[in-house]
Scaffold this motif. Sequence first.
Motif, PDB file in Angstrom:
ATOM      1  N   SER A   1       0.842  -1.194   0.000  1.00  0.00           N
ATOM      2  CA  SER A   1       0.000   0.000   0.000  1.00  0.00           C
ATOM      3  C   SER A   1       0.882   1.251   0.000  1.00  0.00           C
ATOM      4  CB  SER A   1      -0.886   0.011   1.244  1.00  0.00           C
ATOM      5  OG  SER A   1      -0.086   0.181   2.417  1.00  0.00           O
ATOM      6  N   VAL A   2       0.264   2.387  -0.236  1.00  0.00           N
ATOM      7  CA  VAL A   2       1.009   3.650  -0.174  1.00  0.00           C
ATOM      8  C   VAL A   2       1.624   3.826   1.210  1.00  0.00           C
ATOM      9  CG1 VAL A   2       0.767   6.174  -0.195  1.00  0.00           C
ATOM     10  CG2 VAL A   2      -0.292   4.796  -1.998  1.00  0.00           C
ATOM     11  N   ARG A   3       0.877   3.539   2.262  1.00  0.00           N
ATOM     12  CA  ARG A   3       1.412   3.674   3.621  1.00  0.00           C
ATOM     13  C   ARG A   3       2.656   2.801   3.805  1.00  0.00           C
ATOM     14  NH1 ARG A   3      -1.093   5.226   8.275  1.00  0.00           N
ATOM     15  NH2 ARG A   3      -3.152   4.956   7.327  1.00  0.00           N
ATOM     16  N   SER A   4       2.594   1.554   3.342  1.00  0.00           N
ATOM     17  CA  SER A   4       3.729   0.650   3.508  1.00  0.00           C
ATOM     18  C   SER A   4       4.908   1.074   2.647  1.00  0.00           C
ATOM     19  CB  SER A   4       3.311  -0.778   3.169  1.00  0.00           C
ATOM     20  OG  SER A   4       2.347  -1.255   4.090  1.00  0.00           O
ATOM     21  N   ASN A   5       4.637   1.631   1.461  1.00  0.00           N
ATOM     22  CA  ASN A   5       5.711   2.189   0.647  1.00  0.00           C
ATOM     23  C   ASN A   5       6.392   3.344   1.369  1.00  0.00           C
ATOM     24  OD1 ASN A   5       6.331   1.392  -2.348  1.00  0.00           O
ATOM     25  ND2 ASN A   5       4.135   0.999  -2.098  1.00  0.00           N
ATOM     26  N   LEU A   6       5.598   4.207   1.974  1.00  0.00           N
ATOM     27  CA  LEU A   6       6.151   5.369   2.671  1.00  0.00           C
ATOM     28  C   LEU A   6       7.068   4.955   3.810  1.00  0.00           C
ATOM     29  CD1 LEU A   6       3.015   7.703   2.941  1.00  0.00           C
ATOM     30  CD2 LEU A   6       5.018   8.069   1.497  1.00  0.00           C
ATOM     31  N   THR A   7       6.665   3.957   4.561  1.00  0.00           N
ATOM     32  CA  THR A   7       7.397   3.599   5.781  1.00  0.00           C
ATOM     33  C   THR A   7       8.469   2.542   5.554  1.00  0.00           C
ATOM     34  OG1 THR A   7       5.706   1.951   6.369  1.00  0.00           O
ATOM     35  CG2 THR A   7       5.416   4.182   7.229  1.00  0.00           C
ATOM     36  N   TYR A   8       8.584   2.027   4.334  1.00  0.00           N
ATOM     37  CA  TYR A   8       9.528   0.930   4.079  1.00  0.00           C
ATOM     38  C   TYR A   8      10.956   1.331   4.452  1.00  0.00           C
ATOM     39  CZ  TYR A   8      11.997  -2.830   1.688  1.00  0.00           C
ATOM     40  OH  TYR A   8      12.810  -3.896   1.410  1.00  0.00           O
ATOM     41  N   GLY A   9      11.449   2.413   3.875  1.00  0.00           N
ATOM     42  CA  GLY A   9      12.812   2.843   4.169  1.00  0.00           C
ATOM     43  C   GLY A   9      12.957   3.403   5.568  1.00  0.00           C
ATOM     44  N   MET A  10      11.922   4.079   6.051  1.00  0.00           N
ATOM     45  CA  MET A  10      11.949   4.657   7.395  1.00  0.00           C
ATOM     46  C   MET A  10      12.199   3.588   8.453  1.00  0.00           C
ATOM     47  SD  MET A  10       8.907   6.827   9.250  1.00  0.00           S
ATOM     48  CE  MET A  10       7.944   5.364   9.632  1.00  0.00           C
TER      49      MET A  10
ATOM     50  N   LEU B   1      -4.685   8.668   0.266  1.00  0.00           N
ATOM     51  CA  LEU B   1      -4.142   7.614  -0.596  1.00  0.00           C
ATOM     52  C   LEU B   1      -3.517   6.458   0.183  1.00  0.00           C
ATOM     53  CD1 LEU B   1      -2.234   9.880  -3.172  1.00  0.00           C
ATOM     54  CD2 LEU B   1      -4.578   8.991  -3.360  1.00  0.00           C
ATOM     55  N   LEU B   2      -3.428   6.565   1.484  1.00  0.00           N
ATOM     56  CA  LEU B   2      -2.582   5.662   2.273  1.00  0.00           C
ATOM     57  C   LEU B   2      -2.940   4.193   2.140  1.00  0.00           C
ATOM     58  CD1 LEU B   2      -2.187   7.747   5.565  1.00  0.00           C
ATOM     59  CD2 LEU B   2      -0.590   7.552   3.643  1.00  0.00           C
ATOM     60  N   ASP B   3      -4.200   3.882   1.977  1.00  0.00           N
ATOM     61  CA  ASP B   3      -4.606   2.475   1.905  1.00  0.00           C
ATOM     62  C   ASP B   3      -4.711   1.951   0.477  1.00  0.00           C
ATOM     63  OD1 ASP B   3      -4.796   2.245   4.693  1.00  0.00           O
ATOM     64  OD2 ASP B   3      -6.805   3.117   4.680  1.00  0.00           O
TER      65      ASP B   3
ATOM     66  N   GLY C   1       0.753  11.455 -11.086  1.00  0.00           N
ATOM     67  CA  GLY C   1       1.134  12.469 -10.106  1.00  0.00           C
ATOM     68  C   GLY C   1       1.068  11.961  -8.681  1.00  0.00           C
ATOM     69  N   GLU C   2       0.054  11.144  -8.393  1.00  0.00           N
ATOM     70  CA  GLU C   2      -0.068  10.574  -7.049  1.00  0.00           C
ATOM     71  C   GLU C   2       1.080   9.616  -6.754  1.00  0.00           C
ATOM     72  OE1 GLU C   2      -4.967  10.700  -6.666  1.00  0.00           O
ATOM     73  OE2 GLU C   2      -3.955   8.935  -7.493  1.00  0.00           O
ATOM     74  N   LYS C   3       1.480   8.822  -7.748  1.00  0.00           N
ATOM     75  CA  LYS C   3       2.619   7.924  -7.560  1.00  0.00           C
ATOM     76  C   LYS C   3       3.888   8.707  -7.239  1.00  0.00           C
ATOM     77  CE  LYS C   3       0.997   4.244 -10.659  1.00  0.00           C
ATOM     78  NZ  LYS C   3       1.216   3.569 -11.966  1.00  0.00           N
ATOM     79  N   GLN C   4       4.099   9.816  -7.946  1.00  0.00           N
ATOM     80  CA  GLN C   4       5.305  10.592  -7.716  1.00  0.00           C
ATOM     81  C   GLN C   4       5.291  11.270  -6.348  1.00  0.00           C
ATOM     82  OE1 GLN C   4       7.157   9.057  -9.663  1.00  0.00           O
ATOM     83  NE2 GLN C   4       8.245  10.773 -10.583  1.00  0.00           N
ATOM     84  N   ARG C   5       4.134  11.720  -5.907  1.00  0.00           N
ATOM     85  CA  ARG C   5       4.053  12.295  -4.555  1.00  0.00           C
ATOM     86  C   ARG C   5       4.381  11.234  -3.507  1.00  0.00           C
ATOM     87  NH1 ARG C   5      -1.489  15.012  -3.543  1.00  0.00           N
ATOM     88  NH2 ARG C   5      -2.188  14.207  -5.559  1.00  0.00           N
ATOM     89  N   ALA C   6       3.873  10.018  -3.703  1.00  0.00           N
ATOM     90  CA  ALA C   6       4.201   8.939  -2.771  1.00  0.00           C
ATOM     91  C   ALA C   6       5.689   8.599  -2.814  1.00  0.00           C
ATOM     92  CB  ALA C   6       3.364   7.698  -3.095  1.00  0.00           C
ATOM     93  N   ALA C   7       6.285   8.634  -4.011  1.00  0.00           N
ATOM     94  CA  ALA C   7       7.718   8.356  -4.135  1.00  0.00           C
ATOM     95  C   ALA C   7       8.551   9.425  -3.438  1.00  0.00           C
ATOM     96  CB  ALA C   7       8.105   8.263  -5.610  1.00  0.00           C
ATOM     97  N   ILE C   8       8.131  10.677  -3.555  1.00  0.00           N
ATOM     98  CA  ILE C   8       8.828  11.762  -2.853  1.00  0.00           C
ATOM     99  C   ILE C   8       8.724  11.553  -1.350  1.00  0.00           C
ATOM    100  CG2 ILE C   8       8.815  14.251  -2.370  1.00  0.00           C
ATOM    101  CD1 ILE C   8       7.798  14.610  -5.289  1.00  0.00           C
ATOM    102  N   GLY C   9       7.534  11.199  -0.888  1.00  0.00           N
ATOM    103  CA  GLY C   9       7.352  10.949   0.539  1.00  0.00           C
ATOM    104  C   GLY C   9       8.233   9.827   1.047  1.00  0.00           C
ATOM    105  N   ARG C  10       8.310   8.734   0.295  1.00  0.00           N
ATOM    106  CA  ARG C  10       9.164   7.610   0.703  1.00  0.00           C
ATOM    107  C   ARG C  10      10.621   8.047   0.803  1.00  0.00           C
ATOM    108  NH1 ARG C  10       9.320   2.449  -3.144  1.00  0.00           N
ATOM    109  NH2 ARG C  10      10.375   3.976  -4.455  1.00  0.00           N
ATOM    110  N   ALA C  11      11.082   8.850  -0.167  1.00  0.00           N
ATOM    111  CA  ALA C  11      12.477   9.318  -0.149  1.00  0.00           C
ATOM    112  C   ALA C  11      12.741  10.239   1.037  1.00  0.00           C
ATOM    113  CB  ALA C  11      12.797  10.033  -1.458  1.00  0.00           C
ATOM    114  N   LEU C  12      11.764  11.068   1.388  1.00  0.00           N
ATOM    115  CA  LEU C  12      11.938  11.990   2.516  1.00  0.00           C
ATOM    116  C   LEU C  12      11.977  11.267   3.855  1.00  0.00           C
ATOM    117  CD1 LEU C  12       9.538  14.896   1.484  1.00  0.00           C
ATOM    118  CD2 LEU C  12      12.025  15.042   1.700  1.00  0.00           C
ATOM    119  N   LEU C  13      11.261  10.161   3.950  1.00  0.00           N
ATOM    120  CA  LEU C  13      11.110   9.513   5.248  1.00  0.00           C
ATOM    121  C   LEU C  13      12.316   8.692   5.682  1.00  0.00           C
ATOM    122  CD1 LEU C  13       7.323   8.724   5.057  1.00  0.00           C
ATOM    123  CD2 LEU C  13       8.476  10.113   6.802  1.00  0.00           C
TER     124      LEU C  13
END
Length: 214
Positions: free
Chosen positions: A89-98, A122-124, A133-145
């Motif tokens: 999910s988007v949430r799991s993508n965001l927190t993967y690297g974190m 978009l988290l779920d 555009g939503e994919k890229q925002r999620a990718a930016i978030g993952r990189a920031l975290l």
Amino acid sequence: MRVKRTQGRFLVDVDFTGASSGVTALYGPSGAGKSSVIGMIAGLARPDSGRIAIGDRALFDSGRGIDLPPEKRRVGCVFQDGRLFPHLSVRSNLTYGMKLISPAERKIPLDQVIDLLGIGHLLDRNPKHLSGGEKQRAAIGRALLISPSALLMDEPLASLDPARKDELIPYIACVGREFSIPVLYVSHSLQEIRRLTDRIVFLRDGRVEQVAEC
């Protein structure tokens, strides 16, 4: 950074200093060496000689024998296609690297990234149900975290239509200022760059032609 790298018959020989925060752009035609520079900073390609540093921290220094592996550089990367994990999910993508760094090293809060990028709704979702555009925002978030010391963006808008580009540019523009980290942004669109950046490094044939402040 100040590096040289021979790639077949092509020589990358660059020397420039990016802004300490905000967005520095690498601009030039296809084949100018922009992605090669990004690869060397990220640790995906090794320079023949030179030095790459973020602030006082050397990532590569041929004279001192320093060459940190990519996972030790703590540099966030965003590419053209986002490269989200399709099974998460988007949430799991965001927190993967974190989750791979200790809580003490996490300096950028998850909630702040979600709010800044406007991705709470978009988290779920699975990446296959997101727009470009939503994919890229999620990718930016993952990189920031991963709480990076710098963010590298290699033509992140190249695959998007004009409407999606206009949607994403404001998010990119505020990332460096919001989190006080340097952003190195690669593009061959001068119009796009002028809407985003504080400093432009003009590349041609593997060399820096000019550095201009915006």
